[in-house]
Design an enzyme around this catalytic site. Structure first.
Site, mmCIF file in Angstrom:
data_model
loop_
_atom_site.group_PDB
_atom_site.id
_atom_site.type_symbol
_atom_site.label_atom_id
_atom_site.label_comp_id
_atom_site.label_asym_id
_atom_site.label_seq_id
_atom_site.Cartn_x
_atom_site.Cartn_y
_atom_site.Cartn_z
ATOM 1 N N PHE A 26 -18.976 47.541 43.342
ATOM 2 C CA PHE A 26 -20.456 48.554 42.919
ATOM 3 C C PHE A 26 -19.307 49.862 41.206
ATOM 4 O O PHE A 26 -18.315 49.778 41.956
ATOM 5 C CB PHE A 26 -21.439 49.061 43.167
ATOM 6 N N ASP B 92 -23.665 52.366 34.763
ATOM 7 C CA ASP B 92 -23.892 53.829 35.624
ATOM 8 C C ASP B 92 -24.444 53.794 37.228
ATOM 9 O O ASP B 92 -23.929 52.519 37.472
ATOM 10 C CB ASP B 92 -25.114 54.286 35.197
ATOM 11 N N ARG C 35 -21.898 56.396 32.624
ATOM 12 C CA ARG C 35 -21.911 55.722 31.526
ATOM 13 C C ARG C 35 -20.946 55.899 30.294
ATOM 14 O O ARG C 35 -20.200 55.051 29.615
ATOM 15 C CB ARG C 35 -23.485 55.722 30.787
ATOM 16 N N ASP D 235 -23.651 39.820 37.590
ATOM 17 C CA ASP D 235 -23.946 40.355 38.764
ATOM 18 C C ASP D 235 -24.308 38.923 39.545
ATOM 19 O O ASP D 235 -23.519 37.693 39.705
ATOM 20 C CB ASP D 235 -24.471 40.920 39.304
ATOM 21 N N GLY E 205 -26.706 49.682 29.493
ATOM 22 C CA GLY E 205 -24.744 49.536 29.615
ATOM 23 C C GLY E 205 -24.629 49.154 28.985
ATOM 24 O O GLY E 205 -23.511 49.348 28.973
ATOM 25 N N LYS F 86 -19.281 39.212 37.887
ATOM 26 C CA LYS F 86 -18.517 39.319 39.464
ATOM 27 C C LYS F 86 -18.699 37.825 39.615
ATOM 28 O O LYS F 86 -19.725 37.153 40.327
ATOM 29 C CB LYS F 86 -19.212 39.784 40.410
ATOM 30 N N GLU G 69 -23.723 41.724 26.964
ATOM 31 C CA GLU G 69 -23.970 42.398 28.523
ATOM 32 C C GLU G 69 -22.538 43.459 28.697
ATOM 33 O O GLU G 69 -21.790 43.093 29.037
ATOM 34 C CB GLU G 69 -24.474 41.424 29.534
HETATM 35 P P1 IMP Z 1 -27.618 40.770 37.065
HETATM 36 O O1 IMP Z 1 -29.540 40.578 36.293
HETATM 37 O O2 IMP Z 1 -27.683 40.502 39.305
HETATM 38 O O3 IMP Z 1 -27.064 39.539 36.786
HETATM 39 O O4 IMP Z 1 -26.923 42.490 37.061
HETATM 40 C C1 IMP Z 1 -26.553 42.212 36.151
HETATM 41 C C2 IMP Z 1 -27.785 44.752 35.979
HETATM 42 O O5 IMP Z 1 -27.431 45.020 36.623
HETATM 43 C C3 IMP Z 1 -26.083 44.683 34.471
HETATM 44 O O6 IMP Z 1 -26.373 44.764 33.395
HETATM 45 C C4 IMP Z 1 -25.620 46.001 34.671
HETATM 46 O O7 IMP Z 1 -27.056 46.844 34.398
HETATM 47 C C5 IMP Z 1 -26.679 46.505 36.446
HETATM 48 N N1 IMP Z 1 -25.393 45.639 37.428
HETATM 49 C C6 IMP Z 1 -24.816 44.923 37.877
HETATM 50 N N2 IMP Z 1 -23.670 45.119 38.448
HETATM 51 C C7 IMP Z 1 -23.040 46.359 38.213
HETATM 52 C C8 IMP Z 1 -22.587 47.863 38.229
HETATM 53 O O8 IMP Z 1 -21.425 47.219 40.028
HETATM 54 N N3 IMP Z 1 -22.712 48.853 38.090
HETATM 55 C C9 IMP Z 1 -23.498 49.704 37.847
HETATM 56 N N4 IMP Z 1 -24.477 49.019 36.753
HETATM 57 C C10 IMP Z 1 -24.724 47.011 37.545
HETATM 58 MG MG MG Z 2 -27.470 45.795 31.934
#
Ligand code: IMP
Ligand code: MG
Length: 183
Positions: A160, A167, A173, A111, A52, A139, A107
């Site tokens: 999302f 992606d 992307r 999320d 990402g 977020k 990053e």
């Molecule tokens: P986390 O581990 O829950 O903080 O999620 C982080 C990873 O999930 C990011 O590096 C993204 O690759 C993916 N991700 C989280 N939210 C989204 C989104 O809204 N769209 C696409 N990828 C996301």
């Molecule tokens: Mg990521």
């Protein structure tokens, strides 16, 4: 053409524009300027989290005006879904030695914070001199883990998003703007 319209429709999902290319580029140059100032007397290692972060990393690095190094790290947590699996898998290790180095993790989005927590725990074992995180998107309402993001591009709603490296089932992307899934 994918980006000629303000909206993208995939199957029955509709995505609308959230951040334009212009807004993103302006903020990325501000982040680059800030980080360059903060690390003026250092040579940090920027560590991009694949896949990402690759576009953000590239634009950010073009706005860094001090000496620095670059490496990548690959994780997988989402699979092809729109909701986090809650699990993280390490797919590619670092090539460089981060011991005693000033590292900046790059990053695309934070999320729940699980990925960043996992990465920080791995890097801590290598005893870097310092460790900070820059994320283009955050977020805040989704955060479940105790992580500190030092540089944030934009705080966004817990919806999302795709584009600019992010992606949906590995697609979109390549978009220059960021789009949000509308209800
Ligand atoms: P986390 O581990 O829950 O903080 O999620 C982080 C990873 O999930 C990011 O590096 C993204 O690759 C993916 N991700 C989280 N939210 C989204 C989104 O809204 N769209 C696409 N990828 C996301
Ligand atoms: Mg990521």
């Amino acid at each position: 053409m994918l980006e000629a319209e303000q909206n993208i429709i995939v199957n029955s999902d509709k995505f609308e524009i959230l951040l334009t290319e212009k807004q993103i580029q302006k903020r990325v140059s501000e982040l680059g300027e800030q980080i360059s100032k903060d690390y003026a007397d250092k040579t940090p290692v920027f560590i991009g989290v694949l896949n990402g972060a690759f576009i953000f990393m590239s634009d950010l690095l073009k706005n860094i005006n001090i000496n620095c190094e670059v490496d990548f790290f690959k994780l997988s947590s989402y699979g092809d879904a729109k909701i986090s699996s809650g699990k993280v898998k390490l797919l590619k290790e670092l090539n460089c030695d981060v011991n005693e180095r000033d590292i900046i993790i790059v990053e695309d989005i934070v999320d729940s914070g699980l990925s960043i927590k996992y990465i920080e725990d791995i890097f801590k074992e290598h005893k870097p001199a310092s460790m900070r995180v820059v994320s283009l998107l955050m977020k805040p309402k989704s955060l479940k883990y105790d992580v500190k993001i030092d540089y944030i591009g934009f705080n966004i709603p817990s919806k999302f998003v795709v584009g600019y490296g992010l992606d949906y089932e590995q697609k979109f992307r390549n978009l220059k703007s960021i789009y949000v899934l509308s209800e």
